[in-house]
Design an enzyme around this catalytic site. Structure first.
Site, PDB file in Angstrom:
ATOM      1  N   GLU A   1      12.761 -23.725 -10.894  1.00  0.00           N
ATOM      2  CA  GLU A   1      12.960 -22.288 -11.111  1.00  0.00           C
ATOM      3  C   GLU A   1      14.461 -21.976 -11.191  1.00  0.00           C
ATOM      4  O   GLU A   1      15.239 -22.420 -10.348  1.00  0.00           O
ATOM      5  CB  GLU A   1      12.317 -21.496  -9.966  1.00  0.00           C
ATOM      6  CG  GLU A   1      12.701 -20.031  -9.860  1.00  0.00           C
ATOM      7  CD  GLU A   1      12.452 -19.234 -11.137  1.00  0.00           C
ATOM      8  OE1 GLU A   1      13.274 -18.359 -11.454  1.00  0.00           O
ATOM      9  OE2 GLU A   1      11.428 -19.502 -11.817  1.00  0.00           O
ATOM     10  N   ALA A   2      14.841 -21.221 -12.218  1.00  0.00           N
ATOM     11  CA  ALA A   2      16.255 -20.890 -12.423  1.00  0.00           C
ATOM     12  C   ALA A   2      16.792 -19.934 -11.366  1.00  0.00           C
ATOM     13  O   ALA A   2      17.972 -19.978 -11.017  1.00  0.00           O
ATOM     14  CB  ALA A   2      16.451 -20.286 -13.813  1.00  0.00           C
TER      15      ALA A   2
ATOM     16  N   ASN B   1       7.786  -6.196 -11.274  1.00  0.00           N
ATOM     17  CA  ASN B   1       6.996  -5.282 -12.097  1.00  0.00           C
ATOM     18  C   ASN B   1       6.617  -4.036 -11.284  1.00  0.00           C
ATOM     19  O   ASN B   1       6.989  -3.892 -10.121  1.00  0.00           O
ATOM     20  CB  ASN B   1       5.753  -5.990 -12.665  1.00  0.00           C
ATOM     21  CG  ASN B   1       4.758  -6.405 -11.585  1.00  0.00           C
ATOM     22  OD1 ASN B   1       4.809  -5.955 -10.441  1.00  0.00           O
ATOM     23  ND2 ASN B   1       3.850  -7.291 -11.931  1.00  0.00           N
ATOM     24  N   PHE B   2       5.870  -3.134 -11.926  1.00  0.00           N
ATOM     25  CA  PHE B   2       5.484  -1.895 -11.248  1.00  0.00           C
ATOM     26  C   PHE B   2       4.158  -2.016 -10.505  1.00  0.00           C
ATOM     27  O   PHE B   2       3.536  -1.006 -10.191  1.00  0.00           O
ATOM     28  CB  PHE B   2       5.466  -0.727 -12.236  1.00  0.00           C
ATOM     29  CG  PHE B   2       6.787  -0.017 -12.311  1.00  0.00           C
ATOM     30  CD1 PHE B   2       7.088   1.018 -11.444  1.00  0.00           C
ATOM     31  CD2 PHE B   2       7.749  -0.411 -13.216  1.00  0.00           C
ATOM     32  CE1 PHE B   2       8.319   1.654 -11.487  1.00  0.00           C
ATOM     33  CE2 PHE B   2       8.980   0.218 -13.271  1.00  0.00           C
ATOM     34  CZ  PHE B   2       9.263   1.253 -12.400  1.00  0.00           C
TER      35      PHE B   2
ATOM     36  N   HIS C   1       5.718  -5.881 -21.550  1.00  0.00           N
ATOM     37  CA  HIS C   1       4.552  -6.755 -21.680  1.00  0.00           C
ATOM     38  C   HIS C   1       4.746  -7.735 -22.836  1.00  0.00           C
ATOM     39  O   HIS C   1       3.819  -7.976 -23.603  1.00  0.00           O
ATOM     40  CB  HIS C   1       3.282  -5.922 -21.923  1.00  0.00           C
ATOM     41  CG  HIS C   1       2.959  -4.968 -20.828  1.00  0.00           C
ATOM     42  ND1 HIS C   1       2.095  -3.894 -20.991  1.00  0.00           N
ATOM     43  CD2 HIS C   1       3.375  -4.900 -19.532  1.00  0.00           C
ATOM     44  CE1 HIS C   1       2.001  -3.222 -19.860  1.00  0.00           C
ATOM     45  NE2 HIS C   1       2.773  -3.818 -18.961  1.00  0.00           N
TER      46      HIS C   1
ATOM     47  N   ALA D   1       2.500 -15.860 -20.591  1.00  0.00           N
ATOM     48  CA  ALA D   1       2.081 -14.824 -21.547  1.00  0.00           C
ATOM     49  C   ALA D   1       2.458 -15.150 -22.985  1.00  0.00           C
ATOM     50  O   ALA D   1       1.943 -14.537 -23.921  1.00  0.00           O
ATOM     51  CB  ALA D   1       2.682 -13.475 -21.147  1.00  0.00           C
TER      52      ALA D   1
ATOM     53  N   ILE E   1      -0.371  -6.418 -18.236  1.00  0.00           N
ATOM     54  CA  ILE E   1      -0.849  -7.780 -18.476  1.00  0.00           C
ATOM     55  C   ILE E   1      -0.826  -8.686 -17.249  1.00  0.00           C
ATOM     56  O   ILE E   1      -1.211  -9.851 -17.335  1.00  0.00           O
ATOM     57  CB  ILE E   1      -0.051  -8.428 -19.624  1.00  0.00           C
ATOM     58  CG1 ILE E   1       1.407  -8.685 -19.241  1.00  0.00           C
ATOM     59  CG2 ILE E   1      -0.150  -7.589 -20.890  1.00  0.00           C
ATOM     60  CD1 ILE E   1       2.183  -9.499 -20.280  1.00  0.00           C
TER      61      ILE E   1
END
Length: 608
Positions: free
Chosen positions: A40-41, A98-99, A542, A575, A586
């Site tokens: 993971e970056a 995200n929300f 998305h 995605a 999504i």
């Protein structure tokens, strides 16, 4: 963490510890005989209060330690504005910023995936995985009292997955009025949206743990302390993958590992005995493929990258839900999140949250509605819909466009998603980050109605700008490049005038004669509605489709088992593989696709 022997080969190397990557790593490492590495970056921010507190999400955007903070090229159909795209740069990826909205795709929507040539990807096949990732909690009584939830089917709420899914306690009169106003337009939900069929306004769930009132996301769910203890699972953070390494001596290139750049600036190669799984997201999975020599010959040669597999579809087919944000000044007695601009109010709420998790900062109070094609007159008739689509027939020639046309024509499918957002939204021409959209700058108190096109016909692209992994790829969403998208969006904006009319329950909560954003623009006709789109459309974050799962001759990058065409032992799981943008937010589909992918990988291991 103890020192890890990176010289010893892993069975699986997962590139990207985001929403999908952590699902894959968790499920594959359930078998103690399988050695899994995640690279993971970003850093591990799973105990960071800004990440965990739902109401402080705006504090993440634009900060290098949390957000890749992409910016589009100027968009000709949007007055040449550039659009921001927040992407999570930390363990958990975009599920960490995200929300928190948890919505589910429609049956027709996912069945269209299978119809495009992806066997095993119909709605009924994906449905078990839409349950598997979540633990869905029973709604609190206050939610039932305010929002009805009569359509909520407890039989669909079974599951013990890592992600907590809840209704909040903090709904208010705006949510109630929203639901009543849509019901007055003939759009009242009667079936549970999770069952694949729903039109009308409903109260969506959120990915929040109801006990701790904290964000429930991939890093806390799929990489919890118990999983982190597995001796066969290694997670490397703050480490960049520069490219995938291939053995090119055989008929097809075989992915044998990756080349990394550690946080100390050291280059290393890591071997994968079984597979490399690319889960870097829609904007960066194609970037890594191109840096590794998979993509358009012209693009690769321009950057002096040797061509390993020529596939010009890599980085194409990018889809993104366009969202038009109209803000309306509220009456003095109507709640608005804009009160948080007052530091005293914010500090009081932070104190309340820190003490017990109570109050608005631990909640998500956005409401949703799905609707077929609507306009200033309400629900558009089947005849008028067909006439509009027929007038754009010359642009609807691809299998994708035909599939979307069928969805828009259907009386059961949602062309639009409308959102009730509790604060004002500003749209600068060149935003520094997503925070500039949502932090209140106007002195009045507003709430925002958002119009989202669920099935855009337009297709964008994302490609490398340099052979240097540190250089951001060029993202051009090409919003409304198919003019039918503008026609559809403008009709949705016209419909908003029906919602905010002062005769409706929702309209009664707005200030009589109050301000609106964009100022002075009312969608009294289609041309004015289009001007609102040009001024107020942004991304709803998305992005998908850049490594599409479809037949190679139809623009596919991966097959129905998510294997990269022209290679062996390389998959993409995120995605970017979506052949068509799903309805609504999504997050749920990313989790479900990753869960299904993990089963496919396990099945294929048996045949190796």
């Amino acid at each position: 963490m103890a020192a890890v022997d990176l010289e010893k080969p892993f069975d699986y190397v997962v590139v990207g510890g985001g929403t999908a990557g952590l699902v894959i790593a968790n499920r594959l490492s359930e078998n103690s005989d399988v050695r899994v590495l995640v690279i993971e970056a970003g850093a591990d921010r799973s105990s960071d209060p800004l990440v965990l507190c739902p109401g402080l999400v705006a504090g993440l955007y634009g900060k290098d330690e949390y957000d890749w903070n992409f910016t589009s090229t100027p968009q000709p159909t949007l007055n040449n504005r550039v659009i921001n795209q927040a992407r999570g740069k930390m363990l958990g990826g975009s599920s960490a910023l995200n929300f928190l909205m948890l919505l589910y795709p429609s049956k027709g929507n996912i069945d269209a995936w299978a119809a495009l040539g992806n066997e095993g990807w119909d709605f009924d096949s994906l449905a078990p995985y839409l349950r598997k990732f979540a633990t869905v909690h029973t709604p609190p009584q206050s939610s039932k009292d305010l929002c009805g939830l009569t359509y909520h089917n407890e039989d669909l709420a079974k599951g013990d997955g890592p992600i907590h899914v809840t209704f909040s306690e903090g709904y208010n009169v705006t949510n109630q009025a929203w639901l009543k106003t849509f019901a007055g337009q003939g759009l009242e939900v009667t079936t549970d949206p999770r069952d694949g069929r729903a039109l009308g306004a409903f109260q969506n769930q959120a990915s929040i743990d109801p006990v701790t009132h904290t964000r429930s996301f991939a890093a806390t769910g799929y990489y919890n302390p118990e999983v982190a203890k597995r001796s066969n699972l290694v997670v490397l953070t703050e480490t960049l993958v520069e490219k995938i390494v291939f053995d090119t001596t055989g008929d097809e290139p075989v992915a044998t590992g990756v080349e990394i750049l550690t946080k100390d600036g050291e280059k290393k190669q890591i071997s994968a005995n079984l597979e490399v799984i690319l889960s870097a997201g829609t904007l960066q999975s194609p970037q890594i493929l191109e840096l590794s020599g998979i993509g358009s010959k012209d693009i690769l040669e321009k950057h002096n990258i040797p061509v390993i597999v020529e596939n010009p579809s890599v980085g194409e087919n990018v889809q993104d839900h366009p969202i038009v944000c109209q803000s309306f000044e509220v009456a003095d007695t109507t709640p608005s999140g804009d009160v948080l601009r007052d530091p005293n109010v914010l500090n009081a709420l932070v104190g309340m949250y820190q003490a017990s998790g109570a109050g608005p900062l631990g909640q998500s109070t956005i409401s949703v509605a799905y609707s077929p094609l609507v306009d200033s007159s309400g629900i558009v008739s089947p005849e008028a819909k067909k006439e509009l689509l027929a007038s754009h027939e010359h642009t609807l020639t691809t299998p994708d466009a035909q599939a979307i046309r069928k969805l828009v024509e259907s009386s059961d499918e949602a062309t639009f998603q409308f959102l009730l957002f509790p604060t004002q939204v500003s749209i600068p021409d060149v935003p520094k980050s997503m925070a500039e959209y949502i932090l209140p700058v106007l002195p009045e108190n507003y709430i925002t109605v958002m119009t989202i096109l669920n099935h855009p016909f337009s297709r964008g692209s994302v490609h490398i700008s340099s052979p240097d992994v540190h250089a951001a790829p060029v993202w051009d969403p090409k919003y409304n490049s198919n003019l039918l998208d503008m026609e559809l969006l403008a009709r949705g904006v016209e419909f908003v005038e029906r919602l905010v009319d002062k005769s409706t329950p929702f309209g009664k909560l707005l200030k009589d004669g109050g301000k609106r954003q964009p100022e002075g623009l009312v969608a009294t006709d289609l041309e004015k509605a289009k001007e609102i789109v040009r001024k107020r459309q942004i991304s709803v974050f998305h992005v998908s489709g850049s490594c599409a799962m479809k037949p190679r001759e139809q623009g596919g990058v991966v097959d129905a088992r998510l294997r990269v065409y022209g290679t062996k032992r390389l998959r993409v799981v995120d995605a970017s593989v979506f052949p068509l943008e799903p309805v609504g937010n999504i997050q749920s589909v990313v989790y479900a696709v990753a869960e299904k992918a993990a089963d496919l990988i396990k099945e294929d291991r048996k045949s190796l």
